[in-house]
Design an enzyme around this catalytic site. Sequence first.
Site, short mmCIF file in Angstrom:
data_model
loop_
_atom_site.label_atom_id
_atom_site.label_comp_id
_atom_site.label_asym_id
_atom_site.label_seq_id
_atom_site.Cartn_x
_atom_site.Cartn_y
_atom_site.Cartn_z
CD1 TRP A 101 -2.35 -2.01 1.38
CD2 TRP A 101 -3.02 -0.82 -0.04
NE1 TRP A 101 -3.27 -2.79 0.88
CE2 TRP A 101 -3.98 -2.14 0.02
CE3 TRP A 101 -3.34 0.19 -1.09
CZ2 TRP A 101 -4.84 -2.52 -0.91
CZ3 TRP A 101 -4.61 -0.15 -1.73
CH2 TRP A 101 -5.10 -1.30 -1.79
CG ASP A 175 -3.41 3.98 4.25
OD1 ASP A 175 -4.40 3.96 4.80
OD2 ASP A 175 -3.38 3.77 3.10
CE LYS A 199 -8.34 -2.20 4.02
NZ LYS A 199 -8.43 -3.42 3.36
#
Length: 368
Positions: A101, A175, A199
């Site tokens: 990511w 993030d 999530k």
Amino acid sequence: MTRPYNFSAGPAAIPEEVLQQAAAEMLDWHGSGMSVMEMSHRGKEFISIYEQAEADLRELLAVPANFKILFMQGGGLAENAIVPLNLSRGESADFVVTGSWSDKSQKEAGKYCEVHIAASNKADGHTSLPAPATWQLSKAPRYVHLCSNETIHGVEFQELPDLKALGCDAPLVIDFSSHVASRPVDWSRVGMAFGGAQKNIGPAGLTLVVVREDLLGHALKACPSAFDYKLVADNQSMYNTPPTYGIYIAGLTFQWLKRQTEAGLSGVAAMEARNKAKADLLYGFIDQSQLYTNPVAPEGRSRMNVPFRLRDESLNDAFLAGAKARGLLQLKGHKSVGGMRASIYNAMPLAGVQALVDYLREFEKTKA
């Protein structure tokens, strides 16, 4: 009927209480005669939902008054572009690459600003975390980007870096998609945090942005209006139609989180204690096993996403079939790395992790 345990990395399990409440309110929210899906985002009914969700999130994460909470769209992936469009001023940003990511983040940002890789763990296959003292930060980055939990590779910063102690005045951008609300956030070290909701918070489609006020108002001219943080903040996330149902489910999840208790703790502190216990149980079994292995250095292991492999990968299909038969779902690892992965977000109870460990033990015995 007991529901299966869903170990999906995202979209992921939502607390059953939240799903039950949403189901009960589906056709008629609080006597309004409407489903939340049918409400005007500017009507008094939805505004009350939005205001409560914002207040509950601010309380749960102890967000300081000088930070704005934005409910946006696009997910964490879109934020890889939206962040540099708002914060880079077309100059430079530093990136710490610790997995898939953060690597995507730096590549996307390169379209809008100069990118400097301050540290990377690519050489060891993203299985450890580069110590902040070793980072090679540039002289004047507009921000430093960190993915504080890498969903695919299963590494997590248990403590956020203190950039000022490293001689850097730039704001830290994190993030926190895959561990938001699983532990407290040290806002004294953060300028901005963002994350997709799918999530730990609710359904896909909602993106959380928590940004310090002094970072607003510097968007590039090319930045779409709907993604200009200042415009979104000035309009209380209503500049365009927000993901209303996602905000509603997130709000129910925030209320669920506020009700959680563990060892005399409540809210996010309770979740952190519970998440530590779940992770310790699962990693503890894997580490003593002769069949399963986890590649991540212990000090960098994620409490949310636990990748593991079978030493004999010819057993993978049998393992997954047996897990599904026992109501243990979505344990297959990400296609880019293979193996297995158990995502044990807030909604996963300790009983679910214990059921997984019991199955791991049983499967190992049958293959010994």
